[in-house]
Design an enzyme around this catalytic site. Structure first.
Site, PDB file in Angstrom:
ATOM      1  N   GLY A  19     107.855  24.068  24.937  1.00  0.00           N
ATOM      2  CA  GLY A  19     109.036  24.308  24.893  1.00  0.00           C
ATOM      3  C   GLY A  19     109.446  23.753  26.357  1.00  0.00           C
ATOM      4  O   GLY A  19     110.554  23.990  26.855  1.00  0.00           O
ATOM      5  N   TYR A 163     114.375  39.184  17.552  1.00  0.00           N
ATOM      6  CA  TYR A 163     113.851  38.490  18.924  1.00  0.00           C
ATOM      7  C   TYR A 163     113.023  39.307  19.639  1.00  0.00           C
ATOM      8  O   TYR A 163     112.142  39.024  20.078  1.00  0.00           O
ATOM      9  CB  TYR A 163     115.106  37.732  19.825  1.00  0.00           C
ATOM     10  CG  TYR A 163     114.595  36.989  21.068  1.00  0.00           C
ATOM     11  CD1 TYR A 163     114.193  35.999  21.374  1.00  0.00           C
ATOM     12  CD2 TYR A 163     115.260  37.689  22.330  1.00  0.00           C
ATOM     13  CE1 TYR A 163     113.665  35.545  22.672  1.00  0.00           C
ATOM     14  CE2 TYR A 163     114.994  37.494  23.467  1.00  0.00           C
ATOM     15  CZ  TYR A 163     114.291  36.112  23.654  1.00  0.00           C
ATOM     16  OH  TYR A 163     114.052  35.775  24.756  1.00  0.00           O
TER      17      TYR A 163
END
Ligand code: AKB
Length: 349
Positions: A19, A163
């Site tokens: 990422g 999340y």
């Protein structure tokens, strides 16, 4: 970036950042390159921006869930440290919970497994850094915010979001692989797997990049809108209060923590944060420094419920005690010593 604290301890030869095109990845990449880390490899779904590409030795394009690609990366590079940043953030994850689980949990566990296997095969541990979040806490099971003071790492693990559930799961699975997993047929004394380290980040404020898909985004969004001269409609109530820190402090904390000798650490997961302003206090400071800023409030109930489930303050005393966590920027300095000087330097003022 001041890396003196990390230089005191050690500097990795080979780093892998997943990422890397995201907000934290951008900061870490620059910090590693500035500090002279031997070799930085990256794995991202998208091509890195042209400004990043020269900083990277090997940039791999692909999905963290592709275990054969991840195995190939570990096979081709003698990775010392993994910074596994790829994730769907909290608001984005609520729109696609199944995908979020797949990326945030299945993908992360695959990374942890591959890192463990690579470490075992070469007989030397791999440091595995995982950015967790204040989203692992949950404070409003019945719709009422619980006033709790500064929350330490051990309590209120009842996340409201997919999340937060994902982050909590990976915190535990990473700790399991680091402390308890044993390769079949190996005696524990021979074990050499991952050194799993995790920080629970608050909302992050970067001058350079803007977050996407998070629920703490209202502060960076109101700031960047003011700088661009655009009006901003804040999606939470003015009295909403959650912890924040600047991106340079988050990067410095990450490197300080991952550079600390393992004997100094008493936890696999630490809170870090610098200040806890209300949305209105942030808006006032933005208006003070950018008088033409137009900030209004129009609550989005789903996103309000998410931030209401997060703590107003976190207790960072373990990080301060064990590895010297000491952020430089409070809310005022975020403007005077970070945001404003950054944009002045960009405009050549
Ligand atoms: C988000 O808003 O999802 C993140 C976080 C607080 O982890 N910035």
């Amino acid at each position: 970036m001041d890396l003196t604290s990390r230089d005191r301890f050690k500097r990795p030869e080979q780093v892998l950042i997943t990422g890397a095109g995201g907000e934290v990845g951008h900061g870490l990449l620059h910090a590693f390159v500035d500090s002279g880390a031997g070799q930085v490899s990256t794995l991202d779904l998208a091509e890195l921006p042209a400004t990043h590409a020269p900083l990277v030795s090997n940039s791999y394009l692909g999905d963290i869930r592709d275990e054969s690609l991840v195995a190939e990366i570990f096979g081709r590079n003698d990775i010392d440290e993994v910074y596994h940043l790829a994730a769907l953030l909290s608001s984005a994850a609520e729109h696609a919970p199944a995908v979020a689980y797949d990326v945030n949990v299945t993908g992360s566990v695959g990374m942890i497994r591959q890192a463990t296997q690579a470490a075992e095969e070469r007989g030397r541990p791999i440091l595995f850094f995982f950015p967790s979040s204040i989203a692992v806490y949950g404070f409003s099971d019945h719709g009422h915010k619980i006033e709790s003071g500064a929350v330490d790492e051990r309590v209120f693990h009842h996340p409201r979001t997919m999340y937060g559930c994902n982050k909590l799961a990976v915190e535990n699975i990473g700790r399991y692989y680091a402390l308890y997993h044993r390769r079949q047929g190996k005696k524990s004394a021979e074990f050499s797997g991952i050194d799993f380290r995790c920080l629970r980040f608050p909302g992050l404020i970067s001058a350079v990049t803007q977050p996407t898909g998070g629920t703490s985004d209202f502060v960076p969004e109101m700031l960047h809108a003011a700088i661009r001269g655009e009006p901003y409609e804040c999606f939470v109530r003015p009295d909403t209060r959650i912890p924040f820190m600047t991106m340079p402090d988050a990067i410095e904390a990450t490197l300080q923590y991952t550079g600390a000798p393992v004997e100094q650490l008493t936890k696999s997961c630490y809170n870090v944060a610098a200040f806890s302003p209300s949305a209105e206090e942030c808006a006032e400071l933005v208006r003070h420094h950018y008088p033409s800023a137009k900030i209004t409030f129009n609550v989005t109930p789903e996103r309000q419920a998410i931030v209401d489930s997060w703590p107003a303050k976190v207790d960072c005393s373990a990080a301060e005690r064990d590895w010297g966590f000491s952020p430089k920027h409070d809310l005022e300095k975020t403007f005077t010593e970070y945001i404003i000087p950054y944009f002045e330097s960009q405009s050549g003022a």
